[in-house]
Scaffold this motif. Sequence first.
Motif, PDB file in Angstrom:
ATOM      1  N   GLU A  27      -2.670  -7.760  13.901  1.00 61.34           N
ATOM      2  CA  GLU A  27      -3.395  -6.518  14.037  1.00 61.34           C
ATOM      3  C   GLU A  27      -4.718  -6.651  13.971  1.00 61.34           C
ATOM      4  OE1 GLU A  27      -1.760  -3.913  10.921  1.00 61.34           O
ATOM      5  OE2 GLU A  27       0.004  -3.787  11.561  1.00 61.34           O
ATOM      6  N   CYS A  28      -5.133  -7.947  14.075  1.00 56.19           N
ATOM      7  CA  CYS A  28      -6.783  -8.156  13.952  1.00 56.19           C
ATOM      8  C   CYS A  28      -7.259  -8.331  15.678  1.00 56.19           C
ATOM      9  CB  CYS A  28      -6.998  -9.442  13.367  1.00 56.19           C
ATOM     10  SG  CYS A  28      -8.618  -9.731  13.194  1.00 56.19           S
ATOM     11  N   THR A  29      -8.298  -7.499  15.682  1.00 57.17           N
ATOM     12  CA  THR A  29      -8.845  -7.482  17.077  1.00 57.17           C
ATOM     13  C   THR A  29     -10.131  -8.342  17.191  1.00 57.17           C
ATOM     14  OG1 THR A  29     -10.742  -5.666  16.629  1.00 57.17           O
ATOM     15  CG2 THR A  29      -8.296  -5.056  17.695  1.00 57.17           C
ATOM     16  N   ASN A  30     -10.699  -8.951  16.251  1.00 59.15           N
ATOM     17  CA  ASN A  30     -11.577  -9.982  16.326  1.00 59.15           C
ATOM     18  C   ASN A  30     -11.136 -11.489  16.123  1.00 59.15           C
ATOM     19  OD1 ASN A  30     -13.188 -12.070  14.658  1.00 59.15           O
ATOM     20  ND2 ASN A  30     -14.828 -10.031  15.061  1.00 59.15           N
ATOM     21  N   VAL A  31     -11.309 -11.970  17.210  1.00 63.84           N
ATOM     22  CA  VAL A  31     -10.635 -13.355  17.404  1.00 63.84           C
ATOM     23  C   VAL A  31     -10.962 -14.345  16.230  1.00 63.84           C
ATOM     24  CG1 VAL A  31     -10.394 -15.362  18.981  1.00 63.84           C
ATOM     25  CG2 VAL A  31     -10.518 -13.297  19.853  1.00 63.84           C
ATOM     26  N   LYS A  32     -12.278 -14.447  15.818  1.00 60.72           N
ATOM     27  CA  LYS A  32     -12.587 -15.307  14.797  1.00 60.72           C
ATOM     28  C   LYS A  32     -11.712 -14.950  13.637  1.00 60.72           C
ATOM     29  CE  LYS A  32     -16.857 -17.829  13.656  1.00 60.72           C
ATOM     30  NZ  LYS A  32     -18.514 -17.906  14.023  1.00 60.72           N
ATOM     31  N   LEU A  33     -11.790 -13.652  13.222  1.00 57.02           N
ATOM     32  CA  LEU A  33     -11.096 -13.420  11.975  1.00 57.02           C
ATOM     33  C   LEU A  33      -9.577 -13.578  12.110  1.00 57.02           C
ATOM     34  CD1 LEU A  33     -11.440 -12.043   9.164  1.00 57.02           C
ATOM     35  CD2 LEU A  33     -11.258  -9.858  10.301  1.00 57.02           C
ATOM     36  N   ARG A  34      -8.924 -13.213  13.180  1.00 52.55           N
ATOM     37  CA  ARG A  34      -7.916 -13.820  13.274  1.00 52.55           C
ATOM     38  C   ARG A  34      -7.198 -15.203  13.263  1.00 52.55           C
ATOM     39  NH1 ARG A  34      -6.797 -12.273  18.678  1.00 52.55           N
ATOM     40  NH2 ARG A  34      -6.684 -14.745  19.014  1.00 52.55           N
TER      41      ARG A  34
END
Length: 86
Positions: A27-34
């Motif tokens: 559900e994460c939109t931030n690639v780095k955080l995902r």
Amino acid sequence: MTDQEHMTDLIFSEKKMSDNYSIWASECTNVKLRDTFLTLLNQSHKTQTDLFSTAQQKGWYKQIPQAQADMVQQAYQQFSSQTPQC
């Protein structure tokens, strides 16, 4: 708590964290955080495996024999032809 109870609690905690990391990553939109969640998910799976192996060695989980190759092939054939139902 006994050592076995502590180990069981650790295993269940890791399972829950794995579930959370998987949901958060999907559900994460931030690639780095995902990618960070996916790294944590992988580490959590390794920790679960290590904990489970230790518990098995201590006799806290029943030893499961390896499936015979023909049984694995039969199950593969049975389920590989199925398509997900949405």
